[in-house]
Design an enzyme around this catalytic site. Structure first.
Site, mmCIF file in Angstrom:
data_model
loop_
_atom_site.group_PDB
_atom_site.id
_atom_site.type_symbol
_atom_site.label_atom_id
_atom_site.label_comp_id
_atom_site.label_asym_id
_atom_site.label_seq_id
_atom_site.Cartn_x
_atom_site.Cartn_y
_atom_site.Cartn_z
ATOM 1 C CG HIS A 137 -0.389 5.700 2.258
ATOM 2 N ND1 HIS A 137 -0.499 4.141 1.465
ATOM 3 C CD2 HIS A 137 0.682 5.959 1.049
ATOM 4 C CE1 HIS A 137 -0.185 4.386 0.650
ATOM 5 N NE2 HIS A 137 1.069 5.235 0.179
ATOM 6 C CD GLU A 166 1.954 9.377 1.814
ATOM 7 O OE1 GLU A 166 0.741 9.336 0.711
ATOM 8 O OE2 GLU A 166 3.083 9.686 2.208
ATOM 9 C CG ASP A 186 7.151 8.827 -0.111
ATOM 10 O OD1 ASP A 186 6.552 9.907 0.865
ATOM 11 O OD2 ASP A 186 7.623 9.300 -1.593
ATOM 12 C CG ASP A 226 -7.699 4.556 10.397
ATOM 13 O OD1 ASP A 226 -6.567 4.272 9.728
ATOM 14 O OD2 ASP A 226 -8.178 4.300 11.189
HETATM 15 O O1 9MR Z 1 2.475 5.861 -1.766
HETATM 16 C C1 9MR Z 1 2.944 7.198 -2.382
HETATM 17 C C2 9MR Z 1 2.667 8.021 -1.714
HETATM 18 O O2 9MR Z 1 2.811 8.389 -0.484
HETATM 19 C C3 9MR Z 1 2.267 9.007 -2.412
HETATM 20 O O3 9MR Z 1 1.804 10.591 -1.691
HETATM 21 C C4 9MR Z 1 0.814 9.557 -3.347
HETATM 22 C C5 9MR Z 1 0.576 9.761 -4.691
HETATM 23 O O4 9MR Z 1 1.697 10.297 -4.984
HETATM 24 O O5 9MR Z 1 1.358 8.064 -4.382
HETATM 25 C C6 9MR Z 1 1.812 6.317 -3.059
HETATM 26 O O6 9MR Z 1 2.043 5.630 -4.248
HETATM 27 C C7 9MR Z 1 0.646 4.871 -5.347
HETATM 28 C C8 9MR Z 1 1.058 5.176 -6.575
HETATM 29 O O7 9MR Z 1 1.097 6.324 -6.209
HETATM 30 C C9 9MR Z 1 0.028 4.596 -7.667
HETATM 31 N N1 9MR Z 1 0.469 2.851 -6.790
HETATM 32 C C10 9MR Z 1 0.285 2.454 -5.934
HETATM 33 C C11 9MR Z 1 0.900 3.460 -4.670
HETATM 34 C C12 9MR Z 1 1.051 2.673 -3.281
HETATM 35 O O8 9MR Z 1 -0.122 3.137 -3.380
HETATM 36 O O1 9MR Z 2 1.395 17.073 0.436
HETATM 37 C C1 9MR Z 2 0.931 17.163 -1.057
HETATM 38 C C2 9MR Z 2 0.060 17.943 -1.446
HETATM 39 O O2 9MR Z 2 0.128 19.089 -0.799
HETATM 40 C C3 9MR Z 2 -0.194 16.762 -3.401
HETATM 41 O O3 9MR Z 2 -1.578 17.263 -3.406
HETATM 42 C C4 9MR Z 2 0.182 14.905 -3.658
HETATM 43 C C5 9MR Z 2 -0.063 14.944 -4.553
HETATM 44 O O4 9MR Z 2 0.776 15.908 -5.134
HETATM 45 O O5 9MR Z 2 1.428 15.500 -2.909
HETATM 46 C C6 9MR Z 2 1.535 14.947 -1.979
HETATM 47 O O6 9MR Z 2 3.026 15.217 -0.810
HETATM 48 C C7 9MR Z 2 2.930 13.757 -1.570
HETATM 49 C C8 9MR Z 2 4.531 13.503 -2.029
HETATM 50 O O7 9MR Z 2 3.677 13.840 -3.086
HETATM 51 C C9 9MR Z 2 5.161 12.078 -2.008
HETATM 52 N N1 9MR Z 2 5.367 11.716 -0.619
HETATM 53 C C10 9MR Z 2 4.472 12.359 0.339
HETATM 54 C C11 9MR Z 2 3.692 13.249 0.565
HETATM 55 C C12 9MR Z 2 2.124 13.448 1.021
HETATM 56 O O8 9MR Z 2 0.889 12.398 0.788
#
Ligand code: 9MR
Ligand code: 9MR
Ligand code: ZN
Length: 546
Positions: free
Chosen positions: A489, A528, A176, A519
């Site tokens: 991701h 991600e 993101d 993957d």
């Molecule tokens: O793309 C988002 C990712 O960076 C975060 O780690 C993740 C968890 O917070 O959420 C992803 O976004 C998703 C969202 O939480 C729910 N709707 C779909 C989004 C894209 O997959």
């Molecule tokens: O790295 C983070 C992980 O430890 C947490 O369990 C998770 C859910 O809160 O979020 C991860 O961090 C995400 C962040 O919330 C949004 N940007 C993407 C990060 C990697 O997935």
């Protein structure tokens, strides 16, 4: 009738000769990038075959033959895993391991096998830059995005009125595009630690940045990109906004297409403390190259430290307006890190007292084997333990020394008894690949203190694992090694028109168990990418540069 026929067919099938040749060939998992010439070299073998051979390429000359170890049940995958030890091969070159009717991916042996991974992982930080166009060439592909998020950011949530405060720049967090101070702490802290521990080797690797050839070493120029942004995250009272983020995650679009306004969230004390630590580190490391900048960083650190002292309670930011990443955790570890860095940067006795008061409480004077953005205590402990400044409490130093060595021993043992020599053992959670790479900070520190090379070898186990000696036999870093992730991701990789993903990124890794990696671009829980994980990979690879 039907059933009886089926039974006869089954018996006939079992009696058919040569059935075993149809069985799956053994699976070979090894570091598909390469091994240092003098390091131990092992592959994990699943599914039989007793003898293995190492062939040199392209001639196919057999340079070593040996027996695999008797198989041992690997608890987290349930597989019977044998080990092929080919440490005796040390001539630089390209090789392949074969056994039975199976051959491993090709791999290298040489003193410089980590140069490319280090280069790529660090370039990946540059490619994460926000507020500017970035581009890169890798293996015939051209990656590019335009300048993005030039309106960052809006104070509405914290000020109640539509006012802008310039906060362009920094790195996107992950797949993101938002920017979070606490996770910046995990990334910047680990990268500065790499600079502190391996500066001469790092300086030998040019990073081809826009700033290359300027007054800063490339590695520091990349860090400055993030620090410049962090300085804009400080509020007037010295507190630091927890994040700068859109209210919702955007779709799978390139960053320049995201036009939703992005807002400062309220401040929190974990972010404020991490800011102190990062800017204090910056002041130390930039001073030899840019004194005015170092002074700016130090003044910012001091201002926020004063805020922390005046606000001893843990202030968790109110993020209810946002659906984006939380990065919410208690601030005790961050405060410890802040005090340690401020002391190291200034010699300030008050900060030293703050560090030692914490270390004397409970079991605080002990290292953690497994840590991530939510617990940055190890960073503070390392700074205190390796400080050259006068005035430390010798009893605490001794206690930390012992803890460091015993935690490093524990990590090395965990790797040794795991079928794929995974130094995290059987712990699988969101971002665990980053944690495995991050374990090398403790291992390298133990190696420096004790002079015992076994800790550096255990650190290599982490890299071996991430680059292919794992359940999948694949590299976890995009653009590198055998069958790397193709669908991380990552919004850029998904939205651009290049088939391959942006290179140099470590994916989060299997969770909640060893079989849990997919993957798949939708699987943000295991696939991600993120700055804290890449920073750990940067540290890990920097430690083995020539
Ligand atoms: O793309 C988002 C990712 O960076 C975060 O780690 C993740 C968890 O917070 O959420 C992803 O976004 C998703 C969202 O939480 C729910 N709707 C779909 C989004 C894209 O997959
Ligand atoms: O790295 C983070 C992980 O430890 C947490 O369990 C998770 C859910 O809160 O979020 C991860 O961090 C995400 C962040 O919330 C949004 N940007 C993407 C990060 C990697 O997935
Ligand atoms: Zn951006």
């Amino acid at each position: 009738m039907r059933r009886r026929l089926a039974a006869v067919a089954a018996i006939l099938f079992l009696l058919l000769p040569g059935r075993s040749t149809a069985a799956e060939p053994p699976r070979i998992a090894l570091n598909t990038v390469g091994y240092l010439a003098n390091a131990p070299k092992k592959a994990s073998i699943v599914g039989g075959a007793e003898r293995f051979r190492i062939e040199r390429l392209p001639s196919r000359e057999v340079v070593l033959e040996g027996d695999c170890s008797p198989p041992v049940k690997n608890p987290d995958t349930g597989e019977d895993v044998s080990i092929a030890d080919f440490s005796a091969v040390s001539q630089p070159g390209e090789y392949q391991l074969s056994l039975g009717n199976a051959a491993s991916p090709k791999f290298n042996i040489g003193d410089d096998v980590y140069r490319e991974p280090f280069y790529l992982a660090t370039r990946a930080m540059y490619l994460w830059r926000c507020g500017v166009a970035v581009s890169a060439e890798w293996r015939g592909d051209h990656f590019h995005h335009e300048a993005c998020h030039l309106d960052d950011g809006w104070l509405d949530v914290v000020a109640g009125e539509h006012v802008r405060k310039a906060s362009v720049g920094g790195w996107h967090d992950a797949g993101d595009y938002n920017k979070y101070v606490v996770n910046a702490g995990a990334a910047v802290g680990v990268m500065f630690r790499a600079w502190e521990d391996f500066r001469p080797q790092i300086e030998r690797v040019g990073l081809d940045l826009p700033e290359s050839g300027g007054k800063l070493p490339d590695f520091l120029a990349e860090l400055k990109w993030e620090i410049d942004w962090l300085l804009t995250m400080q509020a007037g009272d010295g507190s630091v906004y927890h994040k700068l983020s859109a209210k919702n995650f955007c779709g799978f679009i390139l960053p320049e297409r995201e036009r939703d306004p992005r807002y400062f969230s309220p401040s929190g004390t974990a972010a404020t403390a991490d800011f102190v630590a990062m800017t204090a580190m910056a002041s130390r490391h930039f001073a030899p190259f840019d004194k005015p900048y170092a002074d700016t960083c130090l003044a910012a650190a001091q201002k926020s430290y004063a805020y922390l002292k005046a606000h001893p309670q843990d202030v968790r930011p109110d993020q209810k307006e946002f659906k984006t990443g939380g990065y919410d955790s208690p601030d005790a570890d961050d405060r410890l890190w802040a005090a340690a860095e401020l002391w190291e940067a200034t010699g300030d006795e008050g900060a030293l007292d703050d560090v030692e008061a914490v270390l004397k409480r409970g079991r605080n004077a002990s290292f953690d084997a497994d840590w991530d953005w939510g617990n940055l205590k190890n960073l503070g402990l390392l700074t205190y333990l390796f400080s050259k400044s006068a005035g430390r409490d010798e009893a605490l130093v001794m206690k930390l020394h012992n803890s460091l060595v015993s935690v490093a021993d524990q990590i090395a043992t965990t790797a040794k008894i795991h079928g794929y020599a995974r130094p995290l053992g059987s712990r699988y959670y969101w971002g665990c690949n980053g944690s495995a790479a991050r374990q090398t900070l403790v291992l390298q520190a133990a190696a420096r203190l004790s002079g015992d090379n076994k800790y550096r070898e255990a650190g290599l186990d982490a890299l071996n694992h991430l680059l292919g000696r794992n359940y999948y036999g694949r590299s976890f870093v995009t653009g590198l090694g055998h069958q790397p992730p193709l669908h991380p991701h990552d919004r850029r990789s998904i939205a651009d028109d290049v088939a391959n993903p942006w290179p140099g990124y470590l994916v989060g890794g299997p969770q909640p168990n060893a079989e849990g990696w997919h993957d798949d671009q939708e699987d943000y829980r295991s696939n991600e990418i993120a700055i804290n994980w890449n920073a750990a990979l940067i540290y890990a690879t920097a430690g083995y540069l020539k």
